[in-house]
Scaffold this motif. Structure first.
Motif, PDB file in Angstrom:
ATOM      1  N   THR A   2       0.836  -1.188   0.000  1.00  0.00           N
ATOM      2  CA  THR A   2       0.000   0.000   0.000  1.00  0.00           C
ATOM      3  C   THR A   2       0.876   1.245   0.000  1.00  0.00           C
ATOM      4  N   GLY A   3       0.565   2.222  -0.868  1.00  0.00           N
ATOM      5  CA  GLY A   3       1.360   3.447  -0.970  1.00  0.00           C
ATOM      6  C   GLY A   3       1.134   4.366   0.212  1.00  0.00           C
ATOM      7  N   ILE A   4       2.065   5.279   0.409  1.00  0.00           N
ATOM      8  CA  ILE A   4       1.969   6.273   1.476  1.00  0.00           C
ATOM      9  C   ILE A   4       1.379   7.545   0.890  1.00  0.00           C
ATOM     10  N   SER A   5       0.202   7.963   1.373  1.00  0.00           N
ATOM     11  CA  SER A   5      -0.471   9.136   0.810  1.00  0.00           C
ATOM     12  C   SER A   5       0.100  10.429   1.353  1.00  0.00           C
ATOM     13  N   SER A   6       0.651  10.419   2.559  1.00  0.00           N
ATOM     14  CA  SER A   6       1.214  11.622   3.174  1.00  0.00           C
ATOM     15  C   SER A   6       2.419  11.226   3.987  1.00  0.00           C
ATOM     16  N   LEU A   7       3.493  12.056   3.847  1.00  0.00           N
ATOM     17  CA  LEU A   7       4.756  11.704   4.491  1.00  0.00           C
ATOM     18  C   LEU A   7       4.578  11.582   6.005  1.00  0.00           C
ATOM     19  N   THR A 442      10.457   9.234   2.183  1.00  0.00           N
ATOM     20  CA  THR A 442       9.318   8.441   1.698  1.00  0.00           C
ATOM     21  C   THR A 442       9.651   6.951   1.774  1.00  0.00           C
ATOM     22  N   ASN A 443      10.880   6.601   1.359  1.00  0.00           N
ATOM     23  CA  ASN A 443      11.299   5.200   1.420  1.00  0.00           C
ATOM     24  C   ASN A 443      11.372   4.720   2.870  1.00  0.00           C
ATOM     25  N   LEU A 444      11.871   5.618   3.747  1.00  0.00           N
ATOM     26  CA  LEU A 444      11.940   5.261   5.172  1.00  0.00           C
ATOM     27  C   LEU A 444      10.540   5.044   5.727  1.00  0.00           C
ATOM     28  N   ASP A 445       9.627   5.933   5.333  1.00  0.00           N
ATOM     29  CA  ASP A 445       8.250   5.830   5.809  1.00  0.00           C
ATOM     30  C   ASP A 445       7.636   4.497   5.397  1.00  0.00           C
ATOM     31  N   VAL A 450       6.115  -1.079   6.696  1.00  0.00           N
ATOM     32  CA  VAL A 450       6.157  -2.526   6.459  1.00  0.00           C
ATOM     33  C   VAL A 450       6.608  -3.256   7.726  1.00  0.00           C
ATOM     34  N   LEU A 451       7.639  -2.717   8.371  1.00  0.00           N
ATOM     35  CA  LEU A 451       8.125  -3.346   9.595  1.00  0.00           C
ATOM     36  C   LEU A 451       7.067  -3.339  10.683  1.00  0.00           C
ATOM     37  N   ASN A 452       6.340  -2.231  10.774  1.00  0.00           N
ATOM     38  CA  ASN A 452       5.268  -2.152  11.770  1.00  0.00           C
ATOM     39  C   ASN A 452       4.182  -3.185  11.491  1.00  0.00           C
ATOM     40  N   THR A 454       4.576  -5.981   9.863  1.00  0.00           N
ATOM     41  CA  THR A 454       5.137  -7.320  10.137  1.00  0.00           C
ATOM     42  C   THR A 454       5.153  -7.590  11.639  1.00  0.00           C
ATOM     43  N   SER A 455       5.529  -6.582  12.377  1.00  0.00           N
ATOM     44  CA  SER A 455       5.581  -6.719  13.831  1.00  0.00           C
ATOM     45  C   SER A 455       4.196  -7.000  14.393  1.00  0.00           C
ATOM     46  N   ASN A 456       3.212  -6.268  13.879  1.00  0.00           N
ATOM     47  CA  ASN A 456       1.839  -6.471  14.352  1.00  0.00           C
ATOM     48  C   ASN A 456       1.345  -7.884  14.009  1.00  0.00           C
ATOM     49  N   TYR A 457       1.719  -8.365  12.842  1.00  0.00           N
ATOM     50  CA  TYR A 457       1.292  -9.695  12.404  1.00  0.00           C
ATOM     51  C   TYR A 457       1.907 -10.766  13.308  1.00  0.00           C
ATOM     52  N   LEU A 458       3.206 -10.635  13.545  1.00  0.00           N
ATOM     53  CA  LEU A 458       3.888 -11.626  14.364  1.00  0.00           C
ATOM     54  C   LEU A 458       3.358 -11.620  15.798  1.00  0.00           C
ATOM     55  N   THR A 459       3.105 -10.421  16.292  1.00  0.00           N
ATOM     56  CA  THR A 459       2.554 -10.314  17.648  1.00  0.00           C
ATOM     57  C   THR A 459       1.204 -11.001  17.736  1.00  0.00           C
ATOM     58  N   GLN A 460       0.403 -10.832  16.709  1.00  0.00           N
ATOM     59  CA  GLN A 460      -0.933 -11.447  16.674  1.00  0.00           C
ATOM     60  C   GLN A 460      -0.810 -12.969  16.625  1.00  0.00           C
ATOM     61  N   GLN A 461       0.152 -13.467  15.845  1.00  0.00           N
ATOM     62  CA  GLN A 461       0.343 -14.911  15.740  1.00  0.00           C
ATOM     63  C   GLN A 461       0.797 -15.504  17.080  1.00  0.00           C
ATOM     64  N   PHE A 462       1.724 -14.786  17.744  1.00  0.00           N
ATOM     65  CA  PHE A 462       2.175 -15.276  19.050  1.00  0.00           C
ATOM     66  C   PHE A 462       1.041 -15.277  20.065  1.00  0.00           C
ATOM     67  N   ASP A 463       0.208 -14.260  19.965  1.00  0.00           N
ATOM     68  CA  ASP A 463      -0.919 -14.173  20.881  1.00  0.00           C
ATOM     69  C   ASP A 463      -1.895 -15.331  20.635  1.00  0.00           C
ATOM     70  N   ASN A 464      -2.126 -15.645  19.373  1.00  0.00           N
ATOM     71  CA  ASN A 464      -3.027 -16.749  19.039  1.00  0.00           C
ATOM     72  C   ASN A 464      -2.472 -18.093  19.543  1.00  0.00           C
ATOM     73  N   THR A 465      -1.163 -18.260  19.370  1.00  0.00           N
ATOM     74  CA  THR A 465      -0.514 -19.520  19.805  1.00  0.00           C
ATOM     75  C   THR A 465      -0.615 -19.663  21.322  1.00  0.00           C
ATOM     76  N   SER A 466      -0.385 -18.623  22.007  1.00  0.00           N
ATOM     77  CA  SER A 466      -0.422 -18.660  23.474  1.00  0.00           C
ATOM     78  C   SER A 466      -1.812 -18.962  23.998  1.00  0.00           C
ATOM     79  N   SER A 467      -2.816 -18.460  23.325  1.00  0.00           N
ATOM     80  CA  SER A 467      -4.206 -18.647  23.811  1.00  0.00           C
ATOM     81  C   SER A 467      -4.644 -20.096  23.609  1.00  0.00           C
ATOM     82  N   LYS A 468      -4.089 -20.825  22.632  1.00  0.00           N
ATOM     83  CA  LYS A 468      -4.470 -22.216  22.387  1.00  0.00           C
ATOM     84  C   LYS A 468      -3.884 -23.157  23.429  1.00  0.00           C
ATOM     85  N   LYS A 469      -2.807 -22.735  24.021  1.00  0.00           N
ATOM     86  CA  LYS A 469      -2.184 -23.569  25.047  1.00  0.00           C
ATOM     87  C   LYS A 469      -2.990 -23.502  26.327  1.00  0.00           C
TER      88      LYS A 469
END
Length: 469
Positions: A2-7, A442-445, A450-452, A454-469
């Motif tokens: 997804t593109g960045i509409s505003s810096l 713009t590239n940094l943004d 993207v890193l944010n 990815t971080s949110n996705y991984l955090t969600q996956q860890f949270d899901n794994t923990s809740s199943k245990k």
């Protein structure tokens, strides 16, 4: 991705504010150039102001170069039958004048015609009108077959510069006559003959011979006449009612006959010279005011911008050189053996501001008693000496296309052009740098976004794994 509409939106960082701050910081490099541009523009305008003031003084100075101004005279006539103008050569005194009669122009009048547009001449293709004056001057006019009516003859003669004014006179409700009047008065300008070759019919109608008036087509209705008068009982004859050479320095204008002898009084008139000198002093002081304004110095607090208070030509060598030369001329350029300095004739210099002070009473007395000495002081020999003569040469040099003002103006103009190039080059360099910053931000943004994610996705996956245990 997804593109960045505003810096900064993607990363949540204040990248837009950072870019604005960086842009402002980079553009500080333009400030010194911009200040130099403003100063140069102000200086260029100041030279224009100085030039205008010098031109105004030059105009006033030119009036004082007229040598006749200082010995000017005025006239008073005891009769309205004549008036007179004088120049600097007229001698004061009284003249007895009697006007016997005025100069007048000859007028010829044709026979009457009922139709001003009907052809009078033959059907031949052309014919020639020939005018010969009493003094022997000749003028020929060619007429086509369509130019033989009263109105056409009138128009053609008036366009010919033949020294004749043609008009139509309505003598009754149905009849018109052609009237020819010499444009100059006096017997020498009267027509000696008017002939038409190539058209006998027209010749018989418009022809005239001063030696055979009874057999002429035109009738002399007004005879040419020279002016006749006496000046101090000396008889004078003139072809004109304006007489320039009877009395040296006096131009007589005759209006009517006089009833016996009348008096023309020629008196000294110092008012013209006094007015011109006063205007000259005023123009010089105005020039000094302009120079003072352009070189004004005002003390400012430490750290403040002095350019906002000081004159644009403060410390300028060109203006200082002009001031020095003008002061030197006023102090040393007298062309009179009587008045060595302006102060002797009532004009002094105020040492505090360089302006001239005029003692009107002292000047008036000097003009009344020794007008020639005042004249010599200002005009000198008209070539190399005299205040106004030297000033005129100097001012013309200042204002010439190769003078100091033009040289200074050209130098500033070149500097402005160079500064404009500098400014444009620096501005482009800054714009390019900010553009690179923006690309990098713009590239940094995007990367942080993207890193944010990815971080949110991984955090969600860890949270899901923990809740199943």
């Amino acid at each position: 991705m997804t593109g960045i509409s505003s810096l900064g939106v993607g990363s949540g960082m204040k990248l837009s504010d950072t870019l604005t701050a960086l842009s402002s910081a980079e553009k500080q490099a333009l400030v010194p150039i911009s200040k130099q541009q403003s100063a140069a523009t102000a200086k260029l305008s100041a030279y224009g102001t100085l030039k205008t003031a010098i031109q105004a003084f030059q105009t006033a100075n030119t009036k004082l170069k007229d040598a006749a101004l200082y010995t000017a005279t005025s006239t008073t006539a005891s009769s309205t039958a004549f008036s007179a103008d004088t120049n600097g050569k007229a001698l004061t005194g009284k003249y007895t004048i009697a006007v016997d009669h005025l100069a007048q122009s000859q007028t010829l009048t044709s026979a009457a015609k009922t139709d001003i547009k009907a052809a009078i001449g033959s059907d031949d293709a052309s014919r020639t009108l020939k005018f010969v004056t009493a003094e022997g001057k000749e003028k020929s006019i060619t007429l086509t077959k369509d130019q033989t009516s009263l109105s056409a003859i009138r128009d053609t003669i008036n366009k010919s510069d033949a020294g004749i004014s043609a008009s139509l006179i309505k003598v009754s409700s149905t009849e018109y006559r052609l009237s020819l009047t010499s444009t100059a008065t006096g017997t020498d300008h009267a027509l000696k003959s008017l002939s038409v070759t190539g058209d006998d019919t027209l010749h018989s109608f418009i022809g005239f011979d001063a030696a055979d008036k009874d057999h002429s087509g035109m009738t002399q209705s007004v005879e040419a006449q020279n002016a006749s008068l006496t000046v101090n009982n000396v008889a004078i004859v003139s072809s004109s009612n304006t007489i320039t050479d009877a009395v040296e320095g006096i131009t007589l204008k005759l209006n009517d006959q006089t009833s016996g002898n009348q008096t023309l009084t020629v008196s000294s008139d110092t008012s013209k010279a006094k007015t011109a000198i006063t205007e000259w002093v005023t123009a010089y002081n105005s020039l000094q005011d302009t120079m003072a304004s352009l070189t004004k110095y005002t003390a400012v607090d430490a750290g403040a911008d002095p350019d906002s208070k000081n004159g644009a030509l403060l410390g300028d060598g060109t203006l200082r050189n002009i001031q020095t030369q003008l002061k030197s001329i006023l102090a040393n350029a007298s062309g009179s053996a009587v008045y060595k300095t302006l102060s002797q004739a009532g004009i002094t210099t105020d040492p505090t501001n360089g302006q001239l002070k005029l003692d009107a009473t002292k000047l008036a007395n000097a003009l009344q008693v020794k007008p020639e000495a005042i004249r010599d002081m200002y005009t000198g020999d008209g070539k190399k000496t005299g205040v106004t003569t030297v000033l005129d040469t100097t001012l013309s040099t200042f204002l010439s296309s190769k003078g100091v003002l033009q040289g200074a103006t050209d130098t500033i103009s070149k500097k402005l052009n160079h500064l404009t190039e500098q400014y444009n080059t620096a501005s482009k360099r800054i714009d390019d740098k900010i553009a690179r910053y923006k690309t990098q931000f713009t590239n940094l943004d995007k990367m942080v976004s993207v890193l944010n994610n990815t971080s949110n996705y991984l955090t969600q996956q860890f949270d899901n794994t923990s809740s199943k245990k």
